[in-house]
Motif scaffolding. Structure first.
Motif, short mmCIF file in Angstrom:
data_model
loop_
_atom_site.label_atom_id
_atom_site.label_comp_id
_atom_site.label_asym_id
_atom_site.label_seq_id
_atom_site.Cartn_x
_atom_site.Cartn_y
_atom_site.Cartn_z
N ASP A 65 0.84 -1.03 -0.09
CA ASP A 65 -0.01 0.08 -0.05
C ASP A 65 1.00 1.29 0.01
OD1 ASP A 65 0.88 0.85 2.71
OD2 ASP A 65 -0.58 -1.04 3.40
N SER A 66 0.17 2.48 0.14
CA SER A 66 0.82 3.57 -0.19
C SER A 66 1.59 4.22 1.15
CB SER A 66 -0.08 4.60 -0.57
OG SER A 66 -1.17 4.84 0.29
N ARG A 67 1.51 3.47 2.20
CA ARG A 67 2.18 3.87 3.32
C ARG A 67 3.53 3.38 3.53
NH1 ARG A 67 -2.13 1.23 7.40
NH2 ARG A 67 -1.98 0.02 5.78
N ILE A 68 3.91 2.60 2.71
CA ILE A 68 5.35 2.08 2.86
C ILE A 68 6.23 2.75 1.82
CG2 ILE A 68 4.75 -0.11 3.60
CD1 ILE A 68 5.90 0.24 -0.03
N VAL A 69 7.42 2.68 1.90
CA VAL A 69 8.48 3.44 1.20
C VAL A 69 9.15 2.43 0.30
CG1 VAL A 69 10.82 4.77 1.63
CG2 VAL A 69 8.97 5.08 3.37
N ILE A 70 9.46 2.90 -0.81
CA ILE A 70 10.02 1.92 -1.85
C ILE A 70 11.43 1.80 -1.61
CG2 ILE A 70 10.61 1.71 -4.29
CD1 ILE A 70 8.10 2.86 -5.07
N ASP A 71 12.08 0.62 -1.42
CA ASP A 71 13.36 0.56 -0.89
C ASP A 71 14.36 0.29 -1.87
OD1 ASP A 71 12.55 -1.79 -1.77
OD2 ASP A 71 12.92 -2.87 0.33
N GLY A 72 14.09 0.38 -3.12
CA GLY A 72 14.91 0.19 -4.33
C GLY A 72 14.74 -1.26 -4.94
N ASN A 73 14.00 -2.10 -4.32
CA ASN A 73 13.81 -3.25 -4.86
C ASN A 73 13.30 -3.56 -6.15
OD1 ASN A 73 13.59 -6.49 -4.08
ND2 ASN A 73 11.50 -5.76 -4.65
N THR A 74 14.03 -4.22 -6.95
CA THR A 74 13.56 -4.35 -8.49
C THR A 74 13.01 -5.85 -8.85
OG1 THR A 74 15.68 -5.12 -8.97
CG2 THR A 74 15.28 -2.80 -9.05
N SER A 75 12.78 -6.73 -7.65
CA SER A 75 12.00 -7.78 -7.97
C SER A 75 10.39 -7.74 -8.08
CB SER A 75 12.42 -8.84 -7.08
OG SER A 75 11.83 -8.63 -5.79
N THR A 76 9.94 -8.55 -8.88
CA THR A 76 8.50 -8.64 -9.12
C THR A 76 8.09 -10.14 -9.13
OG1 THR A 76 8.53 -8.63 -11.56
CG2 THR A 76 8.20 -6.34 -10.71
#
Length: 278
Positions: free
Chosen positions: A124-135
């Motif tokens: 959700d929108s409350r977390i911070v993107i940590d640079g992870n590139t996997s999907t």
């Protein structure tokens, strides 16, 4: 009981092992790199009506081995900050699927070896993107080959985890649930020993992963294969072409890429390759 009997009948262990060397890494209408080595290993259990398969697929591109370090970032003519330091980014994919009477469901995890977390379940929108590139994506599909005697299929893929977001405002984003719908057709030219596979790919709603802001056709592609039986293995030569109709403009055949900045400016969309399979 009849269905269970059909599934259990004549179960046999199957495997796939081999690798391709291709001049370009093309995927769902995207140019993801130049010269690439792509090994694969898969195992499974199959009958006439049922299949359970697990596979591992990798990609190591020529540019993945370039280590340009300690270079300063700069701002290009469009005002975008560019980092010229290349990363070591081979790709490792895990694939799991179950099929029954032509219907299939599956799980694909795409991991890029750049030091990010192997799995990431941001939601959700409350977390911070940590640079992870996997999907991670799940998929379902149906192959019409057994029932209608034609080499046609339809698959629906939706990303459920990892780096897949769209921005709503400057400080708020949401999961995109990026989706790719593929219609495919395969045909064997038995007299000359060639096989042809053609695909049409659609991204039905906004997705940064596929580069569209609304419903769009993002892939028209075809591949021709010629196999030579060498006894202990098979030698396969192939030609592949890919076009992204959504990315076309008057100046070029723009195909979205990933990695180095130069990949976003590729005008070519073809590949030639050779593979060895056991």
């Amino acid at each position: 009981m009849m269905m269970l009997a059909a599934v259990a009948a004549k179960a046999e262990f199957v495997y796939t092992a081999g690798a391709d060397l291709t001049s370009a890494y093309l995927w769902r209408g995207q140019f993801n790199g130049g010269l690439s080595f792509q090994p694969e290993l898969g195992v499974g259990i199959e009958t006439d009506n049922f299949a359970f398969n697990f596979g591992v697929w990798g990609n190591i591109g020529a540019s993945d081995w370039k280590f340009a370090k300690n270079k300063d970032t700069y701002v290009d003519e469009d005002g975008e900050e560019i980092d010229p330091n290349t990363k070591f980014m081979p790709e490792l994919d895990l694939m799991l699927s179950v099929s029954l009477f032509g219907a299939s469901v599956g799980f694909n995890h795409y991991y890029y070896c750049d030091g990010s977390n192997f799995f990431s379940w941001q939601s959700d929108s409350r977390i911070v993107i940590d640079g992870n590139t996997s999907t991670t994506e799940i998929w379902a599909g149906y192959n019409f080959g057994d029932r209608l005697n034609v080499g046609a299929y339809i698959n629906w893929y939706t990303t459920i985890a990892g780096n897949d977001f769209v921005w709503e405002t400057d400080d708020k984003f949401k999961r995109a649930w990026s989706t790719y719908i593929e219609l495919g057709y395969g045909y064997e030219f038995e007299r000359i020993g060639l096989s042809l596979d053609a695909n049409l790919g659609i991204s039905p709603w906004k997705s940064d992963l596929y580069g569209n802001s609304r419903f769009a056709v993002v892939n028209l592609s075809a591949r021709v294969d010629k196999a030579f039986d060498l006894g202990i293995c098979s030698l396969n030569i192939f030609l592949q072409g890919s076009l992204n109709p959504h990315g076309l403009n008057k100046e070029n055949l723009y195909i979205a890429g990933s990695g180095d900045e130069k990949l976003y400016k590729q005008k070519g969309n073809g590949a030639i390759g050779i593979g060895v399979w056991f």
